[in-house]
Design an enzyme around this catalytic site. Structure first.
Site, PDB file in Angstrom:
ATOM      1  N   LYS A 291       0.841  -1.198   0.000  1.00  0.00           N
ATOM      2  CA  LYS A 291       0.000   0.000   0.000  1.00  0.00           C
ATOM      3  C   LYS A 291       0.880   1.253   0.000  1.00  0.00           C
ATOM      4  CE  LYS A 291      -3.880   1.980   2.657  1.00  0.00           C
ATOM      5  NZ  LYS A 291      -4.677   1.819   3.900  1.00  0.00           N
TER       6      LYS A 291
ATOM      7  N   SER B 233      -9.395   1.923   3.160  1.00  0.00           N
ATOM      8  CA  SER B 233      -8.602   2.683   2.211  1.00  0.00           C
ATOM      9  C   SER B 233      -7.621   1.843   1.404  1.00  0.00           C
ATOM     10  CB  SER B 233      -7.828   3.786   2.956  1.00  0.00           C
ATOM     11  OG  SER B 233      -6.937   3.222   3.907  1.00  0.00           O
TER      12      SER B 233
ATOM     13  N   GLY C  45      -6.683   1.410  10.124  1.00  0.00           N
ATOM     14  CA  GLY C  45      -6.931   2.300  11.251  1.00  0.00           C
ATOM     15  C   GLY C  45      -8.413   2.489  11.511  1.00  0.00           C
ATOM     16  N   GLY C  46      -9.241   2.105  10.513  1.00  0.00           N
ATOM     17  CA  GLY C  46     -10.694   2.189  10.650  1.00  0.00           C
ATOM     18  C   GLY C  46     -11.354   1.193   9.716  1.00  0.00           C
ATOM     19  N   GLY C  47     -10.806  -0.035   9.705  1.00  0.00           N
ATOM     20  CA  GLY C  47     -11.336  -1.084   8.834  1.00  0.00           C
ATOM     21  C   GLY C  47     -10.680  -1.130   7.475  1.00  0.00           C
ATOM     22  N   SER C  48      -9.569  -0.423   7.285  1.00  0.00           N
ATOM     23  CA  SER C  48      -9.009  -0.220   5.949  1.00  0.00           C
ATOM     24  C   SER C  48      -8.398  -1.450   5.293  1.00  0.00           C
ATOM     25  CB  SER C  48      -7.958   0.902   5.983  1.00  0.00           C
ATOM     26  OG  SER C  48      -8.581   2.138   6.204  1.00  0.00           O
TER      27      SER C  48
END
Length: 566
Positions: A164, A240, A261-264
């Site tokens: 990534k 993301s 960090g939030g389901g990425s």
């Protein structure tokens, strides 16, 4: 005005309580006495093989191989034109290289052709923001020579993986899928997780596309083009980690490394029908990632199979020295899937399910499919499903957005103020406007909520071993044509995508998503398992069983490249 704008945006998300309401709740309630992130005093895992946190990654991967069923080439390479499985696994590539069926150089050419085909499609659907075909050929040639000399480094030698764009992979730049970040931050060496993979002989395809700076969960990116879902190219991959998920799902690589960090990692893995493992906070060393100083983010693998996720995890895991002192992680281990006790261990697993939350989805197709997978697991191995209650889910979501938002804003605000504001996408600017309105009081209140939510989850884990939910509240949403040029900020879609993933990040818990079927439109559905801190081995064991039981329900994506059999 700033306070009004903040409350308006939080209301639009349709899932966050206004922060001031959370503050009032905190004034009424004292947080229970418990640590925000439990240490290694958690219940020890059964039937595992210790890998050793400080051992060489090559040795760890070799040790992890002993936990897998013996490789049978007759099952993986049957006679006939069409093999009866969806994805080639890492051990298939290793067998092909060692038996002379193909070479890393030959496979590299197929990958190059596939990447160019995707990049030249109409509509534009780039999965990579940085790709150098000559560099890939050079890496593959070196690996091919090692096989010809009978000296491959490890089972991961010659395995193609993508990184990534917010993780350093020298000599490629790290842009975070912006148009400018590589100009203000140079890359001088690999991130720690990348260096560990490179030491095992992994070949890196390039830097994968993503939602700009990770500040979104659809994968929309007007800077380089929006990655498309291989199951339906008019739909989002999720984000993301959009490019990593698309590359693995389309067959162009066995695994990828993303950040969560939030389901990425889990959201795009679920929407693209692959495995996404989110490790315990602190289990992987984040040195060399753009987001290496927050309290919610981890670097983790996306893979075509649980087996491949296990092997890649064995290579990249290992806490940084400071985290070992402060978090006291349990010893690094993986499940012994060939142990005589494996089925008995599975039979003793208690699965927590909060029914009201479980069915809080846009279409009951999603939760019913996940429920069917759990029932199949229980009928096959004797697991038990226990009803649990997890209070204050709305407060948890608010605490997460304030925590990750404040930490992101502190990291990005210097560049924002230094004149880079207009170089961010409109979506990123909107997010930063919201994050910049949070106060220090808001952040402290969110940490109090975080501590209380951890207490509730600790209480649940006294009754159950894992908590099961759908991974997302919707399947892959359509990409609005109007969003391709300027992006979009759709908080309703984001709320559905993030509905079940927050605990893993706010509380630092490990979690994994496993594909368990498709909806009526043929779009993948993922089941999420959330574990105790440092309980990755238990999650991998249960996930492996679910994957095997649901294998026939998985469908090959409509946009797929068979790079090994080409």
């Amino acid at each position: 005005m700033r306070s009004s704008r903040r409350l308006l945006l939080l209301t639009q998300v349709n899932t966050f309580l206004p922060i001031k309401q959370c503050l009032r709740l905190n004034r009424r309630r004292s947080p229970p006495s418990t640590a925000a992130v439990p240490s290694s005093s958690s219940m020890p895992e059964q039937g595992v093989l210790l890998l050793g946190d400080d051992r060489d990654p090559v040795d760890r991967v070799e040790e992890a191989l002993h936990c897998l069923p013996p490789y049978d080439s007759s099952l993986r390479w049957p006679a006939g034109d069409k093999p009866p499985f969806l994805y080639w696994k890492i051990r298939d590539f290793a067998h092909a290289y060692r038996s002379g069926i193909t070479t890393p150089s030959v496979v590299a050419e197929h990958i190059i052709a596939g990447v160019e085909e995707w990049s030249n499609k109409k509509p534009h659907m780039p999965m990579l923001v940085y790709f150098n075909a000559d560099d890939l050929r050079k890496q593959a040639e070196a690996s091919t020579k090692r096989f010809q000399q009978g000296n491959p480094i490890s089972i991961l030698d010659g395995i193609f993986i993508t990184i990534k764009d917010d993780i350093d992979c020298f000599p490629y730049p790290s842009k975070g899928a912006t148009t400018f970040f590589d100009k203000i931050r140079s890359v001088e060496k690999d991130a720690v997780c990348v260096a560990r993979l490179r030491k095992c002989g992994v070949l890196f395809i390039g830097k994968a596309n993503m939602h700009e700076l990770g500040l979104g969960v659809t994968g929309n990116n007007p800077n380089y083009g929006t990655a498309r879902n291989p199951h339906s190219i008019d739909r989002y991959t999720g984000g993301s980690s959009s490019g990593p998920a698309a590359l693995v799902s389309s067959g162009l690589c066995s695994a990828a490394i993303g950040t969560d960090g939030g389901g990425s990692v889990r959201i795009p893995s679920s929407l693209c029908g692959i495995i996404g493992l989110k490790t315990t906070y602190g289990r992987t060393d984040m040195t060399g990632a753009l987001c290496d100083c927050g309290t919610v983010e981890v670097a983790s693998p996306l893979a075509a199979s649980v087996e491949d996720a296990l092997l890649v995890y064995s290579a990249i895991a290992g806490s940084r020295p400071m985290d070992k002192l402060t978090l006291r992680p349990s010893p690094l281990c993986v499940p012994n899937l060939v142990s005589p006790d494996n089925n008995n261990i599975l039979g003793s697993v208690k699965i927590g399910k909060y029914t009201e939350w479980f069915h809080d989805v846009s279409d009951r197709d999603i939760s019913n499919t996940c429920e069917d997978a759990l029932n199949l697991l229980c009928s096959s191995f004797g697991c038990q499903i226990e009803e649990i209650i997890l209070p204050e889910l709305e407060e948890m979501r608010t605490a997460h957005v304030v925590s990750i938002g404040t930490e992101s804003f502190c990291d990005l605000n210097p560049h924002y103020r230094a004149g880079k504001r207009t170089e961010f996408t409109l979506d990123t600017r909107t997010s930063l406007a919201l994050f910049g309105s949070f106060t220090s009081t808001d952040y402290v209140a969110s940490q109090r909520i975080r501590r209380r939510i951890m207490y509730y989850h600790n209480e649940a884990f006294k009754k159950v071993d894992v908590i099961a939910t759908p991974t997302t509240g919707i399947t892959a949403p359509e990409i609005p044509q109007s969003s391709l040029k300027l992006g979009e900020s759709n908080y309703v879609v984001s709320a559905y995508l993030m509905r079940f993933v927050i605990a893993g990040n706010l509380l630092g818990l490990p979690a994994i998503t496993v594909p368990v079927g498709h909806d009526k439109q043929g779009l993948p559905i993922g089941l999420q398992l959330i574990g105790r801190p440092w309980g990755e081995a238990s999650l991998l064991r249960v996930a492996s069983a679910i994957e095997e039981l649901c294998l026939k329900k998985r469908k090959r994506p409509s946009a797929f490249h068979d790079i090994l059999n080409a």
